[in-house]
Scaffold this motif. Sequence first.
Motif, PDB file in Angstrom:
ATOM      1  N   ILE A  86       0.347  -0.890  -0.271  1.00 29.27           N
ATOM      2  CA  ILE A  86       0.219  -0.197  -0.027  1.00 29.27           C
ATOM      3  C   ILE A  86       0.605   1.677  -0.158  1.00 29.27           C
ATOM      4  O   ILE A  86       1.228   1.053   0.818  1.00 29.27           O
ATOM      5  CB  ILE A  86      -1.372   0.051   1.179  1.00 29.27           C
ATOM      6  CG1 ILE A  86      -1.943  -1.030   1.418  1.00 29.27           C
ATOM      7  CG2 ILE A  86      -1.938   1.486   1.068  1.00 29.27           C
ATOM      8  CD1 ILE A  86      -2.913  -1.363   2.284  1.00 29.27           C
ATOM      9  N   GLU A  87      -0.118   1.929  -0.831  1.00 35.84           N
ATOM     10  CA  GLU A  87       1.462   2.924  -1.252  1.00 35.84           C
ATOM     11  C   GLU A  87       1.247   4.150  -0.419  1.00 35.84           C
ATOM     12  O   GLU A  87       0.097   3.968   0.861  1.00 35.84           O
ATOM     13  CB  GLU A  87       1.312   4.140  -2.441  1.00 35.84           C
ATOM     14  CG  GLU A  87       1.548   3.687  -3.350  1.00 35.84           C
ATOM     15  CD  GLU A  87       1.490   4.126  -4.730  1.00 35.84           C
ATOM     16  OE1 GLU A  87       2.790   3.687  -5.959  1.00 35.84           O
ATOM     17  OE2 GLU A  87       0.524   4.619  -5.464  1.00 35.84           O
ATOM     18  N   ILE A  88       1.740   4.985   0.425  1.00 37.10           N
ATOM     19  CA  ILE A  88       1.392   6.671   0.937  1.00 37.10           C
ATOM     20  C   ILE A  88       0.858   6.981   0.916  1.00 37.10           C
ATOM     21  O   ILE A  88      -0.013   7.589  -0.124  1.00 37.10           O
ATOM     22  CB  ILE A  88       3.208   7.344   1.300  1.00 37.10           C
ATOM     23  CG1 ILE A  88       4.195   6.790   2.030  1.00 37.10           C
ATOM     24  CG2 ILE A  88       2.627   8.507   1.973  1.00 37.10           C
ATOM     25  CD1 ILE A  88       6.006   7.528   1.866  1.00 37.10           C
ATOM     26  N   GLY A 148       6.348  -0.792   7.198  1.00 44.35           N
ATOM     27  CA  GLY A 148       5.012   0.399   7.348  1.00 44.35           C
ATOM     28  C   GLY A 148       4.369   0.410   8.730  1.00 44.35           C
ATOM     29  O   GLY A 148       4.268  -0.485   9.822  1.00 44.35           O
ATOM     30  N   LYS A 149       3.338   1.209   8.844  1.00 42.45           N
ATOM     31  CA  LYS A 149       2.411   1.546   9.250  1.00 42.45           C
ATOM     32  C   LYS A 149       1.578   1.735   8.720  1.00 42.45           C
ATOM     33  O   LYS A 149       0.651   2.285   8.181  1.00 42.45           O
ATOM     34  CB  LYS A 149       2.414   2.633  10.468  1.00 42.45           C
ATOM     35  CG  LYS A 149       3.600   3.045  11.304  1.00 42.45           C
ATOM     36  CD  LYS A 149       3.466   4.045  11.890  1.00 42.45           C
ATOM     37  CE  LYS A 149       4.903   3.856  13.053  1.00 42.45           C
ATOM     38  NZ  LYS A 149       5.438   5.327  13.631  1.00 42.45           N
ATOM     39  N   ILE A 207      -3.019   1.544  14.640  1.00 36.82           N
ATOM     40  CA  ILE A 207      -2.470   0.955  14.136  1.00 36.82           C
ATOM     41  C   ILE A 207      -1.136   0.088  13.993  1.00 36.82           C
ATOM     42  O   ILE A 207      -1.149  -0.373  15.630  1.00 36.82           O
ATOM     43  CB  ILE A 207      -1.852   2.087  14.272  1.00 36.82           C
ATOM     44  CG1 ILE A 207      -2.708   3.341  13.698  1.00 36.82           C
ATOM     45  CG2 ILE A 207      -0.648   2.518  13.068  1.00 36.82           C
ATOM     46  CD1 ILE A 207      -2.135   4.676  13.641  1.00 36.82           C
ATOM     47  N   LEU A 208      -0.740  -0.708  13.370  1.00 37.50           N
ATOM     48  CA  LEU A 208       0.013  -1.965  13.097  1.00 37.50           C
ATOM     49  C   LEU A 208       1.215  -1.065  12.757  1.00 37.50           C
ATOM     50  O   LEU A 208       1.030  -0.681  11.727  1.00 37.50           O
ATOM     51  CB  LEU A 208      -0.442  -3.015  12.627  1.00 37.50           C
ATOM     52  CG  LEU A 208      -2.168  -3.563  12.577  1.00 37.50           C
ATOM     53  CD1 LEU A 208      -2.216  -4.763  11.463  1.00 37.50           C
ATOM     54  CD2 LEU A 208      -2.671  -4.325  14.259  1.00 37.50           C
ATOM     55  N   GLU A 244       6.231   6.003   4.721  1.00 40.51           N
ATOM     56  CA  GLU A 244       6.790   4.402   3.776  1.00 40.51           C
ATOM     57  C   GLU A 244       5.887   3.324   3.124  1.00 40.51           C
ATOM     58  O   GLU A 244       4.913   3.461   3.478  1.00 40.51           O
ATOM     59  CB  GLU A 244       7.545   4.036   4.083  1.00 40.51           C
ATOM     60  CG  GLU A 244       7.636   3.047   5.488  1.00 40.51           C
ATOM     61  CD  GLU A 244       8.820   2.067   5.657  1.00 40.51           C
ATOM     62  OE1 GLU A 244      10.021   1.951   5.674  1.00 40.51           O
ATOM     63  OE2 GLU A 244       8.850   1.999   7.316  1.00 40.51           O
ATOM     64  N   VAL A 245       6.137   3.041   2.150  1.00 33.35           N
ATOM     65  CA  VAL A 245       5.531   1.897   1.663  1.00 33.35           C
ATOM     66  C   VAL A 245       5.222   1.029   2.728  1.00 33.35           C
ATOM     67  O   VAL A 245       6.059  -0.100   3.174  1.00 33.35           O
ATOM     68  CB  VAL A 245       5.424   0.999   0.392  1.00 33.35           C
ATOM     69  CG1 VAL A 245       4.886  -0.226   0.010  1.00 33.35           C
ATOM     70  CG2 VAL A 245       6.052   2.596  -0.235  1.00 33.35           C
ATOM     71  N   VAL A 246       3.428   0.260   2.588  1.00 38.12           N
ATOM     72  CA  VAL A 246       3.145  -1.183   4.041  1.00 38.12           C
ATOM     73  C   VAL A 246       3.633  -1.818   3.098  1.00 38.12           C
ATOM     74  O   VAL A 246       2.705  -1.904   2.015  1.00 38.12           O
ATOM     75  CB  VAL A 246       1.841  -0.647   3.535  1.00 38.12           C
ATOM     76  CG1 VAL A 246       1.597  -2.085   4.324  1.00 38.12           C
ATOM     77  CG2 VAL A 246       2.098   0.617   5.606  1.00 38.12           C
TER      78      VAL A 246
END
Length: 227
Positions: A108-110, A131-132, A148-149, A171-173
């Motif tokens: 997933i993109e920012i 990422g988060k 939030i993971l 950042e990208v997840v």
Amino acid sequence: MSTQKNLWLLLSIFSLNLAIITLASDPDPVQDFCIPNPILASMIKTHHTFHTILPCKNSSEVITNDFIFSNMKTSGNFSETGLAVMPANPTNFPGLNTLGMSFARTDIEIGGINPPHFHPRATELIHVIQGKVYSGFVDSNNKVFARILEQGEVMVFPRGLVHFMMNVGDEVVTLFGSFNSQNPGLQKIPSAVFGSGIDEELLQKAFGLSSKQIGTMKRKLDPKQER
């Protein structure tokens, strides 16, 4: 005699419930593995789905690479919502056939999202690699379980419940998801509501939206309509 009849009735009900439970899950394998026969499998015409059981090829023709999937090394192509999913199921990973499981890499993109959706035939377990991500699900009482993971954390989405994700980091997840069915199914809520052809008047009454707003949503989500 009455007691005996009641006993048979209870046994019948138990057997029926057991049959229903059994049919609700992927069938247990009856051999070590079943690598799909590519010729026979191609003869089975499907649309956006894959069969729980595909015809097997001769075990003497099975090779090690049938049990290895290398396409998880990089992300897939990103959509307009900033989502890229690389699935692993019997259609592209033969070794999974009849084993009752499947897998997926999700990036997933920012600022990107994985819109609300559900899997009618599987529970999903996700593991955040990078990422988060704000992630959660909604139960049948419309209660949200979300937080939030971060990297290394795991979350489970019970079978059939709506869940979602959003990149809230810088950042990208990247995360990996596993399913306890080789055919979990996928129902995206926005597309199911506005992109499936439900009568417009019903949608207006259900969501309090104008005809123009409904039209905008339909054009965005229904690939058959002009953009």
